[in-house]
Design an enzyme around this catalytic site. Structure first.
Site, PDB file in Angstrom:
ATOM      1  N   SER A  18      70.995  40.816  63.111  1.00 19.31           N
ATOM      2  CA  SER A  18      69.941  39.804  63.016  1.00 19.31           C
ATOM      3  C   SER A  18      70.431  38.572  62.269  1.00 19.31           C
ATOM      4  CB  SER A  18      68.714  40.378  62.306  1.00 19.31           C
ATOM      5  OG  SER A  18      68.266  41.549  62.935  1.00 19.31           O
TER       6      SER A  18
HETATM    7  N1  SAH Z   1      68.771  44.756  61.657  1.00 14.97           N
HETATM    8  C1  SAH Z   1      69.741  45.125  62.643  1.00 14.97           C
HETATM    9  C2  SAH Z   1      69.233  44.676  63.990  1.00 14.97           C
HETATM   10  C3  SAH Z   1      69.933  45.252  65.135  1.00 14.97           C
HETATM   11  S1  SAH Z   1      69.284  44.775  66.700  1.00 14.97           S
HETATM   12  C4  SAH Z   1      71.062  44.464  62.293  1.00 14.97           C
HETATM   13  O1  SAH Z   1      71.025  43.428  61.657  1.00 14.97           O
HETATM   14  O2  SAH Z   1      72.119  44.960  62.683  1.00 14.97           O
HETATM   15  C5  SAH Z   1      67.939  45.878  66.904  1.00 14.97           C
HETATM   16  C6  SAH Z   1      68.273  47.343  66.902  1.00 14.97           C
HETATM   17  O3  SAH Z   1      67.088  48.042  67.268  1.00 14.97           O
HETATM   18  C7  SAH Z   1      69.345  47.762  67.899  1.00 14.97           C
HETATM   19  O4  SAH Z   1      70.367  48.429  67.215  1.00 14.97           O
HETATM   20  C8  SAH Z   1      68.603  48.669  68.865  1.00 14.97           C
HETATM   21  O5  SAH Z   1      69.407  49.743  69.356  1.00 14.97           O
HETATM   22  C9  SAH Z   1      67.479  49.177  67.994  1.00 14.97           C
HETATM   23  N2  SAH Z   1      66.317  49.697  68.720  1.00 14.97           N
HETATM   24  C10 SAH Z   1      65.687  49.182  69.803  1.00 14.97           C
HETATM   25  N3  SAH Z   1      64.657  49.961  70.178  1.00 14.97           N
HETATM   26  C11 SAH Z   1      64.628  51.009  69.305  1.00 14.97           C
HETATM   27  C12 SAH Z   1      63.820  52.173  69.172  1.00 14.97           C
HETATM   28  N4  SAH Z   1      62.816  52.460  70.021  1.00 14.97           N
HETATM   29  N5  SAH Z   1      64.086  53.035  68.162  1.00 14.97           N
HETATM   30  C13 SAH Z   1      65.104  52.807  67.299  1.00 14.97           C
HETATM   31  N6  SAH Z   1      65.922  51.730  67.369  1.00 14.97           N
HETATM   32  C14 SAH Z   1      65.683  50.845  68.357  1.00 14.97           C
END
Ligand code: SAH
Length: 222
Positions: free
Chosen positions: A70
């Protein structure tokens, strides 16, 4: 990884981190606790070596598996909104661990973080990163976050890092009375809005805050 690598140098140095903090302040982040933690947390260790020199730009960056770390501003904004009016948060649930950067920021500001991710290799990366930083108040689950994490509910805070079209019912149920959830809601590639949902004794108060862009919230595990 050495101490020197954690500290960074050149484009990953403390000076570069300080510039990121200046930009966050310019964009309206005011919470000193959030700014201090983001100033000292090395974001460059959360991305691939080839992207390390861009780690302190205020942008999302690829972390593999079609996902992104993010943008620093959105991490700061969501964390600030979560902490607002609160001295302490005993239990915070995070959905979408990704590479663990938001997890690491939260772990330094709340008592316990429970973080759920549906892509196993990303969860593994996050565990490695937060172990490097010696953060010990985090528990990880490999699961579809649509179901929350019932075992440790209710949560004083819930932070969701991917956008569903509707707020999953289980997350509302697992929010404590007085607790607050930050969640982007909307279609992929369409209009998404960051919502702050506060649970009172009798109802859920929903505030529509900023227009945002998040990766989609997906069902099932990979
Ligand atoms: N805060 C994280 C954001 C990663 S992007 C960072 O800075 O790295 C969002 C993440 O949400 C992804 O890794 C994706 O796999 C996860 N995601 C999407 N849908 C999800 C769900 N239903 N349950 C768990 N994780 C989920």
């Amino acid at each position: 990884m050495t101490f020197r690598h954690l500290q960074g140098s050149g484009m990953t140095s403390q000076r570069t981190r300080n510039r990121m903090i200046m930009r966050l302040i310019e964009k309206g982040i005011t919470d000193e606790r959030v700014l201090r933690v983001m100033q000292t947390t090395p974001r460059h260790i959360f991305v691939d070596e080839a992207l390390a020199s861009r780690a302190y730009e205020d942008t999302a960056l690829p972390i593999g598996y079609n996902q992104t770390i993010s943008q620093p501003y959105i991490v700061a904004r969501m964390t600030e909104l979560l902490l607002e009016h609160r001295q302490s948060l005993p239990r915070v649930l995070e959905i979408g661990t990704g590479c663990g950067y938001q997890t690491a920021i939260l772990a330094q500001l709340v008592e316990n973080v429970y973080s759920v991710e549906r892509i196993l290799p990303l969860q593994k990366k996050a565990i490695t990163h937060t172990e490097l930083l010696q953060l010990k108040n985090i528990r990880y689950a490999y699961s579809d976050g649509s179901w929350g994490w019932a075992e440790f509910a209710p949560y004083d805070g819930i932070l969701v890092a991917a956008a569903p079209t509707e707020v999953p019912e289980a997350l509302l149920q697992q929010l404590a009375v007085g607790g607050v959830m930050l969640i982007p809601v909307g279609e992929q590639g369409g209009d998404q809005t960051l919502q702050r949902i506060t649970r009172t004794e009798n109802y859920f108060e929903v505030e529509e805050l900023d227009p945002v862009i998040f990766v989609p919230f997906l069902a099932g595990k990979e």
